[in-house]
Scaffold this motif. Structure first.
Motif, PDB file in Angstrom:
ATOM      1  N   THR A   1     -17.820  30.350  33.756  1.00 26.47           N
ATOM      2  CA  THR A   1     -19.165  31.168  33.548  1.00 26.47           C
ATOM      3  C   THR A   1     -20.265  29.931  33.371  1.00 26.47           C
ATOM      4  O   THR A   1     -20.002  29.176  32.615  1.00 26.47           O
TER       5      THR A   1
ATOM      6  N   GLU B   1     -24.638  29.206  33.855  1.00 24.87           N
ATOM      7  CA  GLU B   1     -26.107  29.630  33.921  1.00 24.87           C
ATOM      8  C   GLU B   1     -26.866  28.886  35.198  1.00 24.87           C
ATOM      9  O   GLU B   1     -26.292  27.635  35.210  1.00 24.87           O
ATOM     10  N   ASP B   2     -27.339  29.735  35.950  1.00 30.15           N
ATOM     11  CA  ASP B   2     -28.149  29.137  37.240  1.00 30.15           C
ATOM     12  C   ASP B   2     -29.547  28.619  36.510  1.00 30.15           C
ATOM     13  O   ASP B   2     -29.978  28.757  35.537  1.00 30.15           O
TER      14      ASP B   2
ATOM     15  N   LYS C   1     -29.517  38.847  28.224  1.00 32.48           N
ATOM     16  CA  LYS C   1     -29.284  38.765  29.666  1.00 32.48           C
ATOM     17  C   LYS C   1     -28.228  39.497  30.006  1.00 32.48           C
ATOM     18  O   LYS C   1     -27.334  40.142  29.172  1.00 32.48           O
ATOM     19  N   PRO C   2     -28.222  40.210  31.127  1.00 30.04           N
ATOM     20  CA  PRO C   2     -27.041  40.955  31.794  1.00 30.04           C
ATOM     21  C   PRO C   2     -25.934  40.516  31.716  1.00 30.04           C
ATOM     22  O   PRO C   2     -25.755  39.114  31.824  1.00 30.04           O
TER      23      PRO C   2
ATOM     24  N   PRO D   1     -22.454  38.771  33.037  1.00 34.72           N
ATOM     25  CA  PRO D   1     -21.886  38.397  34.482  1.00 34.72           C
ATOM     26  C   PRO D   1     -20.810  38.949  35.043  1.00 34.72           C
ATOM     27  O   PRO D   1     -19.983  39.685  34.275  1.00 34.72           O
TER      28      PRO D   1
ATOM     29  N   ALA E   1     -23.913  37.090  26.446  1.00 33.07           N
ATOM     30  CA  ALA E   1     -24.982  37.631  27.396  1.00 33.07           C
ATOM     31  C   ALA E   1     -25.822  38.390  26.400  1.00 33.07           C
ATOM     32  O   ALA E   1     -27.252  38.280  26.497  1.00 33.07           O
TER      33      ALA E   1
ATOM     34  N   GLN F   1     -32.241  29.988  37.442  1.00 27.62           N
ATOM     35  CA  GLN F   1     -33.137  31.019  37.172  1.00 27.62           C
ATOM     36  C   GLN F   1     -32.736  31.448  35.659  1.00 27.62           C
ATOM     37  O   GLN F   1     -33.334  32.579  35.293  1.00 27.62           O
ATOM     38  N   GLY F   2     -31.698  31.051  35.013  1.00 24.80           N
ATOM     39  CA  GLY F   2     -31.437  31.626  33.939  1.00 24.80           C
ATOM     40  C   GLY F   2     -30.226  32.656  33.692  1.00 24.80           C
ATOM     41  O   GLY F   2     -29.970  33.143  32.671  1.00 24.80           O
ATOM     42  N   GLN F   3     -29.774  33.023  34.904  1.00 27.43           N
ATOM     43  CA  GLN F   3     -28.825  34.079  35.049  1.00 27.43           C
ATOM     44  C   GLN F   3     -27.365  33.628  34.821  1.00 27.43           C
ATOM     45  O   GLN F   3     -27.150  32.289  35.133  1.00 27.43           O
ATOM     46  N   LEU F   4     -26.367  34.429  34.023  1.00 31.13           N
ATOM     47  CA  LEU F   4     -25.041  33.966  33.880  1.00 31.13           C
ATOM     48  C   LEU F   4     -24.264  34.524  35.204  1.00 31.13           C
ATOM     49  O   LEU F   4     -24.473  35.469  35.597  1.00 31.13           O
ATOM     50  N   ASN F   5     -23.548  33.637  35.651  1.00 32.02           N
ATOM     51  CA  ASN F   5     -22.700  33.943  36.866  1.00 32.02           C
ATOM     52  C   ASN F   5     -21.218  33.438  36.298  1.00 32.02           C
ATOM     53  O   ASN F   5     -20.718  32.420  35.659  1.00 32.02           O
TER      54      ASN F   5
END
Length: 110
Positions: free
Chosen positions: A86, A88-89, A49-50, A52, A44, A91-95
């Motif tokens: 893990t 990426e959605d 990115k932040p 997850p 990340a 919106q580009g966010q890591l989950n």
């Protein structure tokens, strides 16, 4: 009489080893999860990115998976075991999602 004691001792030892094996699997998964969490935090940071946060999957939860980044594979066990993914959605966010699956039930030498 000695034979009966020997059989009883062998049975107790077999049960003890089974208990240790189950606890060992939990510790192994926690180590793998910890290593994955650190690796995903580094990934990340490299992506700007932040990191997850691990969330527990709940039945019916909608997942917006565009790209799978990492998977902590299920253990070799004939039981329900934890796994982690893990992703990426859109919106580009890591989950990171933790869920349970049927273990990989492979018997050796059968």
């Amino acid at each position: 009489m000695k034979f009966f004691k020997l059989i009883t001792f062998a049975g107790v030892m077999a049960m003890s080893l089974n208990v240790f094996a189950e606890g060992g699997g939990d510790r192994t998964f926690e180590k793998m999860l910890s290593a994955n969490t650190k690796a995903m935090a580094q990934y990340a940071a490299n992506q700007g990115k932040p990191a997850p946060v691990v969330k527990e999957y709940e039945y019916g939860m909608t997942l917006d998976v565009v790209k799978v980044v990492s998977v902590v594979r299920p253990q070799v066990a004939c039981a329900v075991v934890p796994a982690v993914m893990t992703y990426e959605d859109s919106q580009g966010q890591l989950n990171t999602i933790k869920y349970t699956v049927a273990g990989d039930c492979r018997r050796q030498g059968g």
